[in-house]
Each structure stands twice: as structure tokens, then as C-alpha cells.
Write a protein that holds these residues in place. Structure first.
Motif, short mmCIF file in Angstrom:
data_model
loop_
_atom_site.label_atom_id
_atom_site.label_comp_id
_atom_site.label_asym_id
_atom_site.label_seq_id
_atom_site.Cartn_x
_atom_site.Cartn_y
_atom_site.Cartn_z
N ALA A 81 0.82 -1.20 0.00
CA ALA A 81 0.00 0.00 0.00
C ALA A 81 0.85 1.25 0.00
O ALA A 81 0.38 2.34 -0.30
N LYS A 82 2.12 1.11 0.33
CA LYS A 82 3.01 2.27 0.35
C LYS A 82 3.41 2.63 -1.08
O LYS A 82 3.86 1.79 -1.84
N SER A 83 3.26 3.88 -1.43
CA SER A 83 3.53 4.28 -2.82
C SER A 83 4.48 5.46 -2.94
O SER A 83 4.79 5.88 -4.04
N GLN A 84 4.94 6.02 -1.82
CA GLN A 84 5.86 7.14 -1.91
C GLN A 84 7.21 6.68 -2.46
O GLN A 84 7.63 5.54 -2.26
N GLU A 85 7.89 7.58 -3.14
CA GLU A 85 9.16 7.24 -3.77
C GLU A 85 10.19 6.77 -2.75
O GLU A 85 10.96 5.84 -3.02
N SER A 86 10.19 7.36 -1.56
CA SER A 86 11.14 6.96 -0.53
C SER A 86 10.91 5.51 -0.11
O SER A 86 11.86 4.76 0.13
N ASP A 87 9.66 5.09 -0.03
CA ASP A 87 9.35 3.71 0.33
C ASP A 87 9.81 2.75 -0.76
O ASP A 87 10.30 1.66 -0.49
N LYS A 88 9.67 3.17 -2.00
CA LYS A 88 10.11 2.35 -3.12
C LYS A 88 11.62 2.15 -3.06
O LYS A 88 12.12 1.03 -3.25
N LEU A 89 12.36 3.21 -2.79
CA LEU A 89 13.81 3.12 -2.73
C LEU A 89 14.27 2.22 -1.60
O LEU A 89 15.23 1.46 -1.74
N ILE A 90 13.58 2.28 -0.46
CA ILE A 90 13.93 1.41 0.66
C ILE A 90 13.76 -0.05 0.26
O ILE A 90 14.60 -0.90 0.56
N ASN A 199 15.69 7.30 -10.12
CA ASN A 199 16.06 6.90 -8.77
C ASN A 199 16.19 5.39 -8.65
O ASN A 199 17.07 4.88 -7.94
N THR A 200 15.33 4.66 -9.34
CA THR A 200 15.40 3.20 -9.34
C THR A 200 16.74 2.75 -9.92
O THR A 200 17.42 1.87 -9.36
N VAL A 201 17.13 3.33 -11.04
CA VAL A 201 18.40 2.99 -11.67
C VAL A 201 19.56 3.35 -10.75
O VAL A 201 20.49 2.56 -10.56
N MET A 202 19.49 4.51 -10.12
CA MET A 202 20.56 4.97 -9.23
C MET A 202 20.77 4.00 -8.07
O MET A 202 21.90 3.69 -7.70
N VAL A 203 19.67 3.51 -7.49
CA VAL A 203 19.77 2.58 -6.37
C VAL A 203 20.46 1.30 -6.80
O VAL A 203 21.35 0.77 -6.10
N HIS A 204 20.10 0.77 -7.95
CA HIS A 204 20.70 -0.47 -8.42
C HIS A 204 22.17 -0.28 -8.79
O HIS A 204 22.99 -1.18 -8.57
N ILE A 205 22.52 0.87 -9.33
CA ILE A 205 23.93 1.17 -9.62
C ILE A 205 24.72 1.21 -8.32
O ILE A 205 25.84 0.68 -8.23
N ARG A 206 24.15 1.82 -7.30
CA ARG A 206 24.82 1.92 -6.01
C ARG A 206 25.07 0.53 -5.43
O ARG A 206 26.15 0.21 -4.94
N LYS A 207 24.06 -0.33 -5.49
CA LYS A 207 24.21 -1.70 -4.97
C LYS A 207 25.22 -2.49 -5.79
O LYS A 207 25.99 -3.29 -5.26
N LEU A 208 25.21 -2.26 -7.09
CA LEU A 208 26.14 -2.95 -7.98
C LEU A 208 27.58 -2.57 -7.66
O LEU A 208 28.48 -3.42 -7.64
N ARG A 209 27.81 -1.32 -7.36
CA ARG A 209 29.16 -0.86 -7.01
C ARG A 209 29.64 -1.51 -5.71
O ARG A 209 30.80 -1.90 -5.60
N VAL A 210 28.75 -1.64 -4.75
CA VAL A 210 29.12 -2.29 -3.50
C VAL A 210 29.56 -3.73 -3.76
O VAL A 210 30.50 -4.23 -3.14
N ALA A 211 28.90 -4.38 -4.72
CA ALA A 211 29.20 -5.78 -5.00
C ALA A 211 30.48 -5.98 -5.80
O ALA A 211 31.21 -6.94 -5.55
#
Length: 239
Positions: A81-90, A199-211
């Protein structure tokens, strides 16, 4: 023949039943869990997709996804039910692959389910028993299969989600080319791009760099080209 195995983790019985009926009518094998703990017990190597609610009693969907990612890279579609962008990024930072807010249309749900399972089955090699083991791209200490989700850093295999793997493969296949967030999203998600998808792409890029990066805060492989996008570069050997 089953189109794939799906686990629905949702505390609302009516939603679980409605989604199960829809997916079974499309030929999917469906299992259900009413909370995160039960979901973690039911997921296995045959599972092709987990549809996961965020707001659940006991273990939240976020925590469930984090625990799942310790042992599996099966795609996770957050249904909440959460639809805010911040919730999506989390949710994405916790290891989710996609996100669908309630209320949702069954057409949209089915489209996302089909896309996630198709990518997972293809890149996990579930439908390709004749894959040759020598189909790799190598750069520096990174080595990636071009056919299924298998990535090595310094000779050690690393675990990436389906989305992270596809982004890395796209960038490594076109080293030196700048990909905008729109280029990446439309190539990997196979969906129309909207501004908020950056923002979705940015989050995945960030996680990819950590890996994959030795020092994520100072990436040597996946570089950000400010105002343009992202580029995979050959690392400069140290003297």
C-alpha cells in the motif's frame, strides 16, 4: 506445463486468493505464506518469483527480503500500500527487483510477473542446459557470463540480483559507452521510462558498485558521467 513457481507472501487473505487465482489461470504454480517467517521457510531453489507485501505483522517485507538475499537471488516483487518514492527506494535497497503499489490492476501485475520470471529463467540458465561455460566477458578482475547470472571478482563468485546482473552485463558488453538512466531502464526493465525511474536505476547502480568495486566510494569500473549517465571503464593498472 507450469510457467514458473511463484510464492505469494501476503497477510491479507483476500489479496492472496485473488492473486493466486489470477496466476494459476495463466499456468503458474503458486504457493502462499501469510507472513515473512513462513515465506522464508517456503522459498526454495524451485521458486522463480516472490511476491512480497511490505506491511506485515512480525517480520516486515523489508526484513524478509533482506534475509532472503542472504541465500537467494530469486526476483522479489514488492506488493504494498506504500507508494511514496522513498518507500520504493527502501524496498529496492533491501534487495527488491520491482515494486507495485496497491491498488493495482491485474493486467499490470501479470505484466511485471511475466517480465521478472522470463528474465530470471533465461539468465539463471534454467532453460539453457547446453550453455557453454566459456561465454564470458572479462575486464580487470571482473568476469561475467554472457548467458546466465554468474559473476566473479578476483576469482571469487559474487551474488547479484537479476536486475544488477543485467545492468552489469549491459555496461560490460559496451565498455566506454555512456548509458543514460533512461537507456539502462528501457534496456533492462523493458518498460517505458518515466522521470522517477532515474532513482530506481541509481539505487541499483549503487548496490552494484558495493558488490563489484574494490572501493565503492571511488569506483574504478562503473563511473558516473555527470549530467549524462554511467559508463563502464577499463581500470588503469597501478604502477
Amino acid at each position: 506445463m507450469s510457467q514458473g513457481n511463484i510464492l505469494i507472501v501476503e497477510d491479507d487473505r483476500d489479496i492472496r486468493e485473488g492473486v493466486r487465482i489470477l496466476l494459476e489461470s495463466e499456468g503458474y504454480q503458486v504457493d502462499e505464506a501469510e507472513n515473512g517467517r513462513e515465506g522464508l521457510e517456503k522459498v526454495n531453489t524451485a521458486t522463480d518469483l516472490v511476491i512480497l507485501d511490505i506491511m506485515m505483522p512480525g517480520i516486515s517485507g523489508i526484513k524478509t527480503c533482506e534475509e532472503l538475499r542472504k541465500t537467494s537471488n530469486v526476483p522479489v516483487l514488492f506488493l504494498t500500500a506504500k507508494s511514496q518514492e522513498s518507500d520504493k527506494l527502501i524496498g529496492l535497497m533491501a534487495g527488491g527487483d520491482d515494486y507495485l503499489p496497491k491498488p493495482f490492476s491485474y493486467t499490470e501485475l501479470l505484466g511485471r510477473v511475466k517480465a521478472l520470471i522470463r528474465r530470471y529463467q533465461t539468465y539463471q540458465g534454467k532453460q539453457s542446459l547446453d550453455i557453454k561455460k566459456d561465454e564470458y566477458i572479462e575486464c580487470g578482475d571482473l568476469k561475467i557470463s554472457t548467458r546466465y547470472n554468474e559473476v566473479y571478482r578476483g576469482g571469487q563468485e559474487i551474488s547479484l540480483s537479476d536486475i544488477e546482473y543485467r545492468i552489469l552485463l549491459l555496461l560490460m558488453q559496451h565498455r566506454g559507452k555512456i548509458f543514460s538512466a533512461q537507456n539502462i531502464y528501457e534496456s533492462v526493465w523493458n518498460e517505458p521510462y518515466y522521470y522517477t525511474n532515474s532513482n530506481t536505476v541509481m539505487v541499483h547502480i549503487r548496490k552494484l558498485r558495493v558488490a563489484v568495486e574494490p572501493t565503492p566510494e571511488k569506483p574504478q569500473y562503473i563511473k558516473t558521467i555527470w549530467g549524462k549517465g554511467y559508463r563502464f571503464e577499463n581500470p588503469i593498472p597501478e604502477d
